[in-house]
Write a protein that holds these residues in place. Sequence first.
Motif, PDB file in Angstrom:
ATOM      1  N   PRO A  32       0.796  -1.235   0.000  1.00 53.23           N
ATOM      2  CA  PRO A  32       0.000   0.000   0.000  1.00 53.23           C
ATOM      3  C   PRO A  32       0.827   1.284   0.000  1.00 53.23           C
ATOM      4  O   PRO A  32       0.365   2.302  -0.506  1.00 53.23           O
ATOM      5  CB  PRO A  32      -0.848  -0.121   1.278  1.00 53.23           C
ATOM      6  N   TYR A  33       2.037   1.244   0.553  1.00 55.57           N
ATOM      7  CA  TYR A  33       2.859   2.463   0.562  1.00 55.57           C
ATOM      8  C   TYR A  33       3.354   2.795  -0.844  1.00 55.57           C
ATOM      9  O   TYR A  33       3.330   3.948  -1.264  1.00 55.57           O
ATOM     10  CB  TYR A  33       4.035   2.321   1.526  1.00 55.57           C
ATOM     11  N   ALA A  34       3.796   1.760  -1.539  1.00 53.31           N
ATOM     12  CA  ALA A  34       4.247   1.978  -2.908  1.00 53.31           C
ATOM     13  C   ALA A  34       3.071   2.459  -3.763  1.00 53.31           C
ATOM     14  O   ALA A  34       3.225   3.323  -4.636  1.00 53.31           O
ATOM     15  CB  ALA A  34       4.839   0.687  -3.484  1.00 53.31           C
TER      16      ALA A  34
ATOM     17  N   SER B  81      -6.338   4.340  18.389  1.00 54.14           N
ATOM     18  CA  SER B  81      -5.927   5.144  17.226  1.00 54.14           C
ATOM     19  C   SER B  81      -5.016   6.289  17.654  1.00 54.14           C
ATOM     20  O   SER B  81      -4.290   6.847  16.864  1.00 54.14           O
ATOM     21  CB  SER B  81      -7.146   5.688  16.486  1.00 54.14           C
ATOM     22  N   ARG B  82      -5.098   6.650  18.952  1.00 51.14           N
ATOM     23  CA  ARG B  82      -4.205   7.677  19.501  1.00 51.14           C
ATOM     24  C   ARG B  82      -4.248   9.006  18.757  1.00 51.14           C
ATOM     25  O   ARG B  82      -3.340   9.830  18.879  1.00 51.14           O
ATOM     26  CB  ARG B  82      -2.756   7.200  19.459  1.00 51.14           C
ATOM     27  N   GLY B  83      -5.262   9.179  17.984  1.00 50.67           N
ATOM     28  CA  GLY B  83      -5.402  10.452  17.280  1.00 50.67           C
ATOM     29  C   GLY B  83      -4.233  10.811  16.388  1.00 50.67           C
ATOM     30  O   GLY B  83      -3.944  11.973  16.180  1.00 50.67           O
ATOM     31  N   HIS B  84      -3.535   9.818  15.844  1.00 47.39           N
ATOM     32  CA  HIS B  84      -2.406  10.206  14.989  1.00 47.39           C
ATOM     33  C   HIS B  84      -2.875  10.570  13.585  1.00 47.39           C
ATOM     34  O   HIS B  84      -4.052  10.455  13.241  1.00 47.39           O
ATOM     35  CB  HIS B  84      -1.280   9.175  15.004  1.00 47.39           C
ATOM     36  N   LEU B  85      -1.943  11.064  12.843  1.00 48.71           N
ATOM     37  CA  LEU B  85      -2.222  11.709  11.562  1.00 48.71           C
ATOM     38  C   LEU B  85      -3.300  11.034  10.720  1.00 48.71           C
ATOM     39  O   LEU B  85      -4.256  11.662  10.290  1.00 48.71           O
ATOM     40  CB  LEU B  85      -0.916  11.785  10.769  1.00 48.71           C
TER      41      LEU B  85
ATOM     42  N   ALA C 276      -4.911   3.137  10.058  1.00 53.54           N
ATOM     43  CA  ALA C 276      -4.319   2.077  10.877  1.00 53.54           C
ATOM     44  C   ALA C 276      -4.993   0.716  10.716  1.00 53.54           C
ATOM     45  O   ALA C 276      -4.319  -0.316  10.656  1.00 53.54           O
ATOM     46  CB  ALA C 276      -4.345   2.499  12.355  1.00 53.54           C
ATOM     47  N   THR C 277      -6.325   0.697  10.657  1.00 49.55           N
ATOM     48  CA  THR C 277      -7.033  -0.580  10.662  1.00 49.55           C
ATOM     49  C   THR C 277      -6.605  -1.529   9.538  1.00 49.55           C
ATOM     50  O   THR C 277      -6.268  -2.684   9.797  1.00 49.55           O
ATOM     51  CB  THR C 277      -8.559  -0.351  10.639  1.00 49.55           C
ATOM     52  N   PRO C 278      -6.609  -1.082   8.282  1.00 50.92           N
ATOM     53  CA  PRO C 278      -6.242  -2.025   7.221  1.00 50.92           C
ATOM     54  C   PRO C 278      -4.810  -2.547   7.347  1.00 50.92           C
ATOM     55  O   PRO C 278      -4.538  -3.697   6.974  1.00 50.92           O
ATOM     56  CB  PRO C 278      -6.412  -1.213   5.931  1.00 50.92           C
ATOM     57  N   GLN C 279      -3.922  -1.733   7.905  1.00 54.19           N
ATOM     58  CA  GLN C 279      -2.537  -2.192   8.034  1.00 54.19           C
ATOM     59  C   GLN C 279      -2.412  -3.243   9.135  1.00 54.19           C
ATOM     60  O   GLN C 279      -1.651  -4.203   9.009  1.00 54.19           O
ATOM     61  CB  GLN C 279      -1.605  -1.003   8.279  1.00 54.19           C
TER      62      GLN C 279
ATOM     63  N   VAL D 263      -9.215  -1.486  -0.384  1.00 54.30           N
ATOM     64  CA  VAL D 263      -7.808  -1.227  -0.664  1.00 54.30           C
ATOM     65  C   VAL D 263      -7.633   0.190  -1.206  1.00 54.30           C
ATOM     66  O   VAL D 263      -6.668   0.879  -0.878  1.00 54.30           O
ATOM     67  CB  VAL D 263      -7.256  -2.275  -1.652  1.00 54.30           C
ATOM     68  N   ARG D 264      -8.573   0.638  -2.011  1.00 56.42           N
ATOM     69  CA  ARG D 264      -8.487   2.004  -2.522  1.00 56.42           C
ATOM     70  C   ARG D 264      -8.560   3.013  -1.389  1.00 56.42           C
ATOM     71  O   ARG D 264      -7.815   3.990  -1.368  1.00 56.42           O
ATOM     72  CB  ARG D 264      -9.592   2.262  -3.549  1.00 56.42           C
ATOM     73  N   ALA D 265      -9.442   2.767  -0.439  1.00 57.08           N
ATOM     74  CA  ALA D 265      -9.550   3.666   0.716  1.00 57.08           C
ATOM     75  C   ALA D 265      -8.252   3.640   1.526  1.00 57.08           C
ATOM     76  O   ALA D 265      -7.807   4.659   2.046  1.00 57.08           O
ATOM     77  CB  ALA D 265     -10.731   3.260   1.597  1.00 57.08           C
ATOM     78  N   GLU D 266      -7.642   2.471   1.593  1.00 60.95           N
ATOM     79  CA  GLU D 266      -6.386   2.331   2.345  1.00 60.95           C
ATOM     80  C   GLU D 266      -5.262   3.137   1.680  1.00 60.95           C
ATOM     81  O   GLU D 266      -4.536   3.882   2.341  1.00 60.95           O
ATOM     82  CB  GLU D 266      -5.996   0.848   2.411  1.00 60.95           C
ATOM     83  N   ILE D 267      -5.140   2.980   0.366  1.00 63.73           N
ATOM     84  CA  ILE D 267      -4.120   3.736  -0.366  1.00 63.73           C
ATOM     85  C   ILE D 267      -4.334   5.231  -0.171  1.00 63.73           C
ATOM     86  O   ILE D 267      -3.408   5.989   0.080  1.00 63.73           O
ATOM     87  CB  ILE D 267      -4.180   3.438  -1.886  1.00 63.73           C
ATOM     88  N   GLU D 268      -5.597   5.642  -0.276  1.00 64.25           N
ATOM     89  CA  GLU D 268      -5.915   7.056  -0.156  1.00 64.25           C
ATOM     90  C   GLU D 268      -5.534   7.590   1.221  1.00 64.25           C
ATOM     91  O   GLU D 268      -4.985   8.685   1.346  1.00 64.25           O
ATOM     92  CB  GLU D 268      -7.407   7.258  -0.424  1.00 64.25           C
ATOM     93  N   ALA D 269      -5.816   6.803   2.267  1.00 64.06           N
ATOM     94  CA  ALA D 269      -5.493   7.240   3.634  1.00 64.06           C
ATOM     95  C   ALA D 269      -3.981   7.382   3.808  1.00 64.06           C
ATOM     96  O   ALA D 269      -3.502   8.338   4.426  1.00 64.06           O
ATOM     97  CB  ALA D 269      -6.058   6.249   4.652  1.00 64.06           C
ATOM     98  N   ILE D 270      -3.232   6.442   3.252  1.00 61.85           N
ATOM     99  CA  ILE D 270      -1.771   6.524   3.369  1.00 61.85           C
ATOM    100  C   ILE D 270      -1.243   7.720   2.582  1.00 61.85           C
ATOM    101  O   ILE D 270      -0.392   8.478   3.059  1.00 61.85           O
ATOM    102  CB  ILE D 270      -1.106   5.218   2.883  1.00 61.85           C
ATOM    103  N   ALA D 271      -1.772   7.912   1.381  1.00 64.48           N
ATOM    104  CA  ALA D 271      -1.315   9.026   0.548  1.00 64.48           C
ATOM    105  C   ALA D 271      -1.615  10.359   1.220  1.00 64.48           C
ATOM    106  O   ALA D 271      -0.785  11.275   1.210  1.00 64.48           O
ATOM    107  CB  ALA D 271      -1.980   8.956  -0.828  1.00 64.48           C
ATOM    108  N   LEU D 272      -2.801  10.463   1.820  1.00 59.85           N
ATOM    109  CA  LEU D 272      -3.191  11.715   2.463  1.00 59.85           C
ATOM    110  C   LEU D 272      -2.282  12.023   3.653  1.00 59.85           C
ATOM    111  O   LEU D 272      -1.871  13.164   3.848  1.00 59.85           O
ATOM    112  CB  LEU D 272      -4.653  11.617   2.919  1.00 59.85           C
TER     113      LEU D 272
END
Lengths: 313, 313
Positions: free
Chosen positions: A299-301, B112-116, B122-125, B260-269
């Motif tokens: 997912p990072y890539a 979740s600790r309120g991180h970025l 976090a959940t999908p990872q 997976v698309r939502a996961e990628i988007e969350a990481i990218a954001l």
Amino acid sequence: MLVEQARAGQPRAVARLISLVEDASPSLREVMAALAPHTGQAYVVGLTGPPGVGKSTSTSALVSAYRAVGKRVGVLAVDPSSPFSGGALLGDRIRMQEHATDTGVFIRSMASRGHLGGLAWATPQALRVLDAAGCDVILVETVGVGQSEIEVASAADTTVVLMAPGMGDGIQAAKAGILEIGDVYVVNKADRDGAQTTARELNHMLSLGPSRGPESWRPPILKTVASRGEGLDEVVEALEKHRAWMAANGTLDLRRRRRVRAEIEAIALAELRSRMGDVAEGRRADGLADRILAGTLDPYAAADELIDGLAQG
Amino acid sequence: MLVEQARAGQPRAVARLISLVEDASPSLREVMAALAPHTGQAYVVGLTGPPGVGKSTSTSALVSAYRAVGKRVGVLAVDPSSPFSGGALLGDRIRMQEHATDTGVFIRSMASRGHLGGLAWATPQALRVLDAAGCDVILVETVGVGQSEIEVASAADTTVVLMAPGMGDGIQAAKAGILEIGDVYVVNKADRDGAQTTARELNHMLSLGPSRGPESWRPPILKTVASRGEGLDEVVEALEKHRAWMAANGTLDLRRRRRVRAEIEAIALAELRSRMGDVAEGRRADGLADRILAGTLDPYAAADELIDGLAQG
């Protein structure tokens, strides 16, 4: 046209432009470009404090005090939680009605409506409208409580923290947050029992903060009875003193620069979110998702590839 | 090394990797790349419902039911609000203790600790870690209530909505939200008065929803007494039925792709936010701010320049 009318001080045009901000209208891009050369004159004062201290009454009384010295005044009441637009909220705010017919006063309520950029996005743009409309002073008042108040206050040049007698617990609850953001403290309802105690407690808590150098600003603690208009001239005096102090030592520039940076960042983030949504809906994102599901991409890539896609608009 | 140990099913290594997710560790980029080829096997079941329905007990009983048929089970308890890390939370979850010594079960709580990036990040990872560790089934349970529950449920292949007798008001309160996300409904505490009424109400409310075609999935309404382990085999049966139905008609692929698309988007954001922070701290942002303060640039044009700056990393 609307921009010209707003600059000429027509209340309806000002209201329309702030509604555009509230609605996150695409036309804002053009509006803000047209307003840009006419901003930067207004002095922005944030009013914050726990519920029940008389924020609305104090704001109204402060408008009167500034009007008495001939200033054009804007009031922006921000409601971070309400899903309703300004009109309904404004209807309740009886105290403000006394200024309704004064052409030297603009009063606008704004709900954040939970749109993409939130308050950090909307507040500075609404301030730009009031600024370009010729306001000398803009009072930003938050309706509601919590973190958002501090957020909104951070949009101000000077922040006034309001308290009231018998709110010792309130001070405790508000804790560090409120004690760190105030430039001027006001104990309102000072005709009630305990005003002196509240002021003393406040003074004590402020003295526990980081020690201030001889040239630093020591926040004054003032007393008002806003419902009778008492003590507001002293508040205006303290505000002007703080403004002059900030202007002289560069603090004003520093704060405004920080504020503008936060504004740019909020707009950029909203834009990126929107672009990301467009990309994520597209075939490119499906391709990325398929490769992740097949285990050939992590997912990072994939996020990196998505970001590269954003640069292409 | 840690990744190899986790893949070999060592609980400590799995726990460490999920802690990395919880802490948003920079090393996750490497970890996720190493895990990627080994994911995609687990069936993810979300458990949600109002407080007091016995979510934790139901999760534990469902673990037992899956263990009885030889499945390796992961449990991810997500607390969107708690500032505390998994350990403390887990300590309270007595019901889960019965599985503590079972090497075929991984149980992890995550705050979740309120991180970025928040929960969507976090959940999908965390699910990837449990997936790669060889779990056949992963149960995702949210602690707490509200929108975040629905968010977490959206990370699942199949969502189980739990209710309990006498929660008619609860159903009303949960309204459309909970009635739209359930694939399987369970009335727990079915030995209590009113279980039949709750099931009937639920059935009625579900029938008010959009009409379903003959080939569509009609969510079953089951009854359990989780504290005595009653009715759980039927839940497992319904889950496997739903999974087979989704696999046959492509719904499973569709849901996973969307997830997976939502996961990628969350990481990218999260990545963009971080880059933006770096840029905003820099001299480039000061230059932009100065031009805005001088009235020669508007905030939208400045945001465009900021975004261009991001592309350069």
